[in-house]
Design a protein around this motif. Structure first.
Motif, PDB file in Angstrom:
ATOM      1  N   SER A  31       0.428  -1.724  -0.049  1.00 12.13           N
ATOM      2  CA  SER A  31       0.374  -0.088   0.197  1.00 12.13           C
ATOM      3  C   SER A  31       0.744   1.084  -0.024  1.00 12.13           C
ATOM      4  CB  SER A  31      -1.020  -0.243   1.441  1.00 12.13           C
ATOM      5  OG  SER A  31      -2.045  -0.921   1.366  1.00 12.13           O
TER       6      SER A  31
ATOM      7  N   PHE B 167      -0.103   3.382   0.763  1.00 13.43           N
ATOM      8  CA  PHE B 167      -0.689   5.504   1.774  1.00 13.43           C
ATOM      9  C   PHE B 167      -0.744   4.347   2.949  1.00 13.43           C
ATOM     10  CE2 PHE B 167      -2.448   6.589  -2.167  1.00 13.43           C
ATOM     11  CZ  PHE B 167      -1.998   7.735  -1.922  1.00 13.43           C
TER      12      PHE B 167
ATOM     13  N   LEU C 232      -2.953   4.480   7.304  1.00 10.83           N
ATOM     14  CA  LEU C 232      -4.670   5.306   7.563  1.00 10.83           C
ATOM     15  C   LEU C 232      -3.651   6.114   9.099  1.00 10.83           C
ATOM     16  CD1 LEU C 232      -7.229   5.931   7.184  1.00 10.83           C
ATOM     17  CD2 LEU C 232      -8.495   4.384   8.659  1.00 10.83           C
TER      18      LEU C 232
ATOM     19  N   ARG D 189      -5.127   9.464   6.038  1.00 11.13           N
ATOM     20  CA  ARG D 189      -4.621   9.420   5.198  1.00 11.13           C
ATOM     21  C   ARG D 189      -3.223   9.767   4.620  1.00 11.13           C
ATOM     22  NH1 ARG D 189      -5.748   8.709  -0.196  1.00 11.13           N
ATOM     23  NH2 ARG D 189      -5.612   6.924  -1.505  1.00 11.13           N
TER      24      ARG D 189
ATOM     25  N   CYS E 138       3.741  -2.158   3.465  1.00  7.01           N
ATOM     26  CA  CYS E 138       2.771  -0.696   2.887  1.00  7.01           C
ATOM     27  C   CYS E 138       4.720  -0.187   2.761  1.00  7.01           C
ATOM     28  CB  CYS E 138       2.190   0.388   3.868  1.00  7.01           C
ATOM     29  SG  CYS E 138       3.511   0.410   5.395  1.00  7.01           S
TER      30      CYS E 138
ATOM     31  N   LYS F 114     -13.450   2.660   2.061  1.00  6.01           N
ATOM     32  CA  LYS F 114     -11.660   4.001   2.431  1.00  6.01           C
ATOM     33  C   LYS F 114     -11.947   3.431   4.194  1.00  6.01           C
ATOM     34  CE  LYS F 114     -13.282   4.632  -1.197  1.00  6.01           C
ATOM     35  NZ  LYS F 114     -13.394   3.764  -1.699  1.00  6.01           N
TER      36      LYS F 114
ATOM     37  N   THR G 233      -4.406   1.758   0.911  1.00  8.49           N
ATOM     38  CA  THR G 233      -4.654   1.931   1.808  1.00  8.49           C
ATOM     39  C   THR G 233      -4.369   0.883   3.311  1.00  8.49           C
ATOM     40  OG1 THR G 233      -5.797   4.070   1.599  1.00  8.49           O
ATOM     41  CG2 THR G 233      -5.271   3.322   3.927  1.00  8.49           C
TER      42      THR G 233
ATOM     43  N   ASN H 295      -4.173  -0.190   7.235  1.00  9.14           N
ATOM     44  CA  ASN H 295      -5.034   0.065   8.242  1.00  9.14           C
ATOM     45  C   ASN H 295      -4.675  -0.879   9.641  1.00  9.14           C
ATOM     46  OD1 ASN H 295      -7.563  -0.076  10.492  1.00  9.14           O
ATOM     47  ND2 ASN H 295      -8.394   0.828   8.031  1.00  9.14           N
TER      48      ASN H 295
END
Lengths: 465, 465
Positions: free
Chosen positions: A82, A84, A86, A92, A121, A303, A340, A342
């Motif tokens: 990812s 991004f 969170l 983000r 990520c 999201k 993203t 998370n």
């Protein structure tokens, strides 16, 4: 029917291997080669595929964390790649190396997760040419579970394998699988240089990768679940056969990265019934060919950690589990179709994954006679909470997911009306606060860090010339 | 093994039928009766059960909404019986008759929902003795889909059947199933007067109810999935057999209302792997006995529409669908283990249920040859968006759930960062704003309302004496 169609695709249409060395390998193996187009007849293809092991051990730095890949085994890996991340406050932002280390530390502690190392990520604060060094070194230092290795280009692949040799010992790596990585196909019917050049390094080193067409069904496959699977099957098989043409008998994995295009918007979709059908078919096909199979698990396009995330994750996961997928990736942290990462979802996915593992094992049957004795003991209108059988089986009879809130509304409200995201982040923070680095030999760690420093400086020097 | 154990429970331990008339029915049928304890040998039991139809038509006021119950058919019903209602602003409050009417109007418009009428939530603003009249009259007026009937006590049951005769015609009701209702068993091994007195009225009228032990496994069953199922199977079978002792050949449904006790807190749990195993076993058993089967669907213990709700709902739903459950209840709106009725979840559950219906039908196979032509047409490195096969199959190839957000992060943020709950409530409001009352004969409606008014005043008069 699918098999026959896939064979005809490879025989008649052929598939692109867009890398000179790969084309040479196919020519030597006996395929019909025309430029980068490779046509593989079924005898050649199935002869190669048949040499791959149906099951193999993927070795962790700590043998207690090694897993079987293939057969009736199921291994899970979390998020990967990812850009991004969170934040706890819902912001983000671009991900960093420190974020990836948090993901490694968290996955190290989540029991259903077998592959804790890798690039959960993107370390966007690290030079892109250096990232693979950071990922693998951080993985080897912060977890003793298995790690995914970088595999975009021969250089990344070779560095990763060199680092694996430092950690596991060169002899061990030469004779055992200690790492895995993905080969994302460019559907329809293309494998590119970035992937193939790495695949060759991995296969020569006896290290398995999963050959996974990256499907956005309807855009890069026909608008048909079964038609899509026929094409993807041809692609995955060609990849697995390629690994055997390089190094016969080396471990390889039949892969599927499955999403569907939302025909209204062009966006990816996941968690739909058609995708579940495709997952079930992928499992059947891999078993038909005697190959270990990898596919995706708790995908979502959401999201955040709302009901969509739960609905979609479990729609995919049921099909992956019942499809007999041996390596289910993205079983933690995946949101926004992978864009993203998370941390809360690592924890809630893991909580649910524990349940799926239990589910896959099937119900307990051995205490049936005792349970029937309890029925006689308790009788009509009684209750079982005090029964001998209940007391003996109190903690193991039923799975009790830790993060799924079952308290009364009043208790829940008094505790702050916490939703799944809040509970997930709390759990992540508690695990990270209690994280303990698994033991690693000082000399090994130093050698690994020296290697990283040396290669980073060499790569920077190459960049400047 | 489960069958044998269930037979022995009914033969040796017996089961309580705590209602004089029910006990008389069993005595006449040939069971061994001792007070309210009824012991039923397997020949008697299976002889009775064997008389029930394996499949029957449940008729809606509008024949287009009638459904088959049994065989390879699947019908869905939404929430029922919640005392609380969730307002759009997230406030939980007591439910009212107006709320229940909203639920009926919404379910009327949600295509996967077959049973739109009933008591989705409690009309707490209506005298408890009058509620059943309000529920059924409102159901018949605001939807022409099927309705659940009230069934706590003979009086409620008789009023409901009398109203059904006004709507469907007495002759039709005498010869056809037009309503269904639940018989919740008091596990372990008790059926009580409130349920049995209503069951007798329904069975004599040829109307099916589902005999569903209300399981809180581990508390009112043994702490064992298979042990629990053996007891619940005995209870459900005794109920179905009872219906045949009253009216041989009348339709009846083998039911399971399944939750598990969280052994840590005593709270109910749902969406766990053990529950999924139990659902799968329930389906197998019902087919073994040739009975239509009802169980629960999109249950959750969550207080709102967070990821827990989605994870749990789909964990249960996959097992209900793959278990071949013929009537899956609580496929809309159910939160907080049924205590709170949530309009947003009606819409999101329905969106997901559309996917499950498609899933149950299996993948399309008939266009496989055309899809393979598309592979040849597009070839390596092409895309399918402009292919003839894609254009011909554009809208039908893949299920695209309406409320699962697949937009980009930027689009999603610009549209207000809406979560599943927000999107669900928006959809509910749009549907309610566009609601159109299905046609109902003026005379019938007047007669129905007159009946309600008369019975309400009679019941009030009885109360005062």
């Amino acid at each position: 029917m699918v098999h026959e169609a896939s064979m005809r695709i490879l025989e008649e249409v052929g598939i692109e291997f867009r890398y000179d060395e790969a084309v040479d390998i196919w020519r030597t193996a006996g395929a019909e080669v025309e430029g980068t187009r490779v046509r593989i007849d079924r005898e050649l293809l199935l002869g190669l595929v048949g040499q791959a092991p149906a099951q193999f051990t993927l070795n962790a730095r700590n043998p207690a964390h090694s897993v079987q890949i293939g057969g009736r085994h199921m291994a899970l890996s979390p998020n990967s790649g990812s850009p991004f991340f969170l934040d706890r406050d819902g912001t983000r932002r671009y991900a960093t190396r420190a974020d990836n280390i948090e993901c490694i530390k968290l996955s190290h502690q989540l029991s259903p997760i077998n592959i804790a190392g890798g690039f959960h990520c993107e370390a966007t604060d690290v030079d892109i040419a250096h990232r693979h060094l950071a990922y693998y070194a951080d993985s080897m230092r912060y977890t003793d579970k298995i790690s995914i290795g970088s595999c975009q280009g021969a250089g990344q692949a070779q560095d990763t394998i060199d680092m694996a040799k430092i950690v596991h010992g060169a002899d061990f790596v030469e004779n055992n699988a200690v790492i895995t990585g993905f080969m994302n196909g460019n559907s329809p019917l293309v494998w590119d240089e970035s992937m193939l050049s790495a695949a060759i390094v991995y296969a020569r080193a006896g290290q398995p990768v999963y050959y996974s067409p990256f499907a956005l069904a309807g855009a890069n496959t026909p608008a048909s679940t079964i038609g899509g699977i026929a094409q993807l099957n041809a692609e995955a098989l060609a990849g697995c056969a390629f690994s055997q043409a390089i190094n016969p008998g080396s471990p390889t994995i039949y892969g599927m990265f499955l999403m569907i295009v939302d025909m209204r918007t062009g966006s990816p979709m996941t968690g739909t019934p058609d995708l579940a059908h495709m997952l079930l078919m992928a499992g059947q096909l891999a078993r038909f060919y005697g190959l270990p199979v990898r596919s995706v698990g708790m995908h979502t396009g959401s999201k955040n950690l709302d009901a969509q995330a739960g609905y979609e994750a479990n729609m995919n996961m049921h099909a992956a589990v019942l499809g007999g997928i041996n390596l289910i990736t993205h079983c933690g942290g995946w949101t926004e179709h992978g864009l993203t990462c998370n941390l809360a979802k690592y924890c809630t996915d893991s909580d649910i994954a524990e349940g799926w593992i239990r589910y896959a094992r099937g119900p307990r049957l051995d205490d049936f006679a005792e349970a029937m004795e309890a029925v006689r003991e308790v009788g009509p209108a009684g209750h079982y909470l005090g029964a001998a059988h209940t007391i003996a089986n109190y903690t193991t009879a039923f799975h009790m997911p830790a993060l799924m809130d079952q308290t009364s509304f009043e208790q829940w409200e008094e505790a702050g009306s916490k939703d799944t995201a809040t509970l997930g982040f709390e759990r992540a923070d508690a695990l990270l606060a209690g994280y303990e680095k698994p033991p690693i030999d000082d000399e090994t760690e130093t050698e690994l860090l020296d290697f990283v420093a040396r290669r980073m400086s060499e790569i920077s020097a190459e960049d400047m010339t």
